[in-house]
Enzyme design. Structure first.
Site, PDB file in Angstrom:
ATOM      1  N   ARG A 115       0.825  -1.223   0.000  1.00  0.00           N
ATOM      2  CA  ARG A 115       0.000   0.000   0.000  1.00  0.00           C
ATOM      3  C   ARG A 115       0.851   1.260   0.000  1.00  0.00           C
ATOM      4  NH1 ARG A 115      -5.377  -1.779   2.670  1.00  0.00           N
ATOM      5  NH2 ARG A 115      -5.095  -4.019   2.514  1.00  0.00           N
ATOM      6  N   GLU A 136      14.183  -9.351  -2.639  1.00  0.00           N
ATOM      7  CA  GLU A 136      14.333  -8.188  -3.496  1.00  0.00           C
ATOM      8  C   GLU A 136      13.229  -7.199  -3.123  1.00  0.00           C
ATOM      9  OE1 GLU A 136      13.558 -11.335  -5.034  1.00  0.00           O
ATOM     10  OE2 GLU A 136      15.655 -11.913  -5.032  1.00  0.00           O
TER      11      GLU A 136
END
Length: 189
Positions: A115, A136
């Protein structure tokens, strides 16, 4: 193939060290949550990060990766790492995994970070893979982003096959088997 429950994850972690250290409950007060959830396990990111940089002015080449392409950051003092705008970092899980021969795991980023425009990418944990997971983390926003060390970063879902696979990651001597810490890309020669 079926999704495994919290009870299976707990049993495999406590009796077979599948996840170590293992947090038997979801911790979520004043932190990005981590620990055991209904059908998965929320992993934590460690305090070591490698942020990609263009200071060395080299090319990113997965077949010939130069360590000068990253800057090492230790977030243990501040408790977080700042990833620059539109940039990318590597980190590792606090947890060490030992995958069963008949189980594959898939990892998805946590909604709290998603978000905020933070994308977490982790490749599947193959059957009989063992090691820390290299994570990552991409900051897709035009603003710097904080990643909190030693807190939740992603959720792992475990899928158990109807039978064990013929060739596991260990059997094929996978190049990242037994990795500890952050592991940069490499090609077997």
């Amino acid at each position: 193939m079926g999704l495994k429950s919290d009870q299976w994850i707990k049993e495999m972690s406590l009796t077979h060290n599948m996840i170590e250290p293992f947090c038997e409950e979801q911790v979520g007060k004043n932190v990005v949550s981590f620990g055991l959830s209904s059908y998965g396990y929320d992993i934590r990111v460690g305090s070591e990060f490698m942020i990609f940089t263009n200071i060395g002015a080299t090319i990113i080449d997965p077949k010939d990766f130069h360590k000068s392409n990253v800057i090492e950051v230790d977030a243990s003092k501040d408790g977080y790492c700042v990833i620059p705008a539109n940039s990318f970092a590597l980190a590792r899980t606090m947890e060490y995994f030992r995958m069963p021969r008949d189980t594959l795991a898939i990892c998805l980023g946590k909604s709290t970070y998603a978000r905020c425009g933070i994308i977490v990418n982790v490749t599947p944990f193959e059957p009989e893979f063992e090691g820390h997971i290299t994570i990552e983390i991409s900051n897709t926003t035009p603003l710097p982003a904080k990643i909190y060390a030693n807190e939740g970063i992603a959720q792992v879902l475990f899928l158990q096959g109807d039978e064990a696979c013929k060739v596991t990651y260990r059997d094929k001597k996978g190049k990242y088997q037994g990795q500890k810490g952050i592991t940069l890309p490499r090609i077997l020669k």
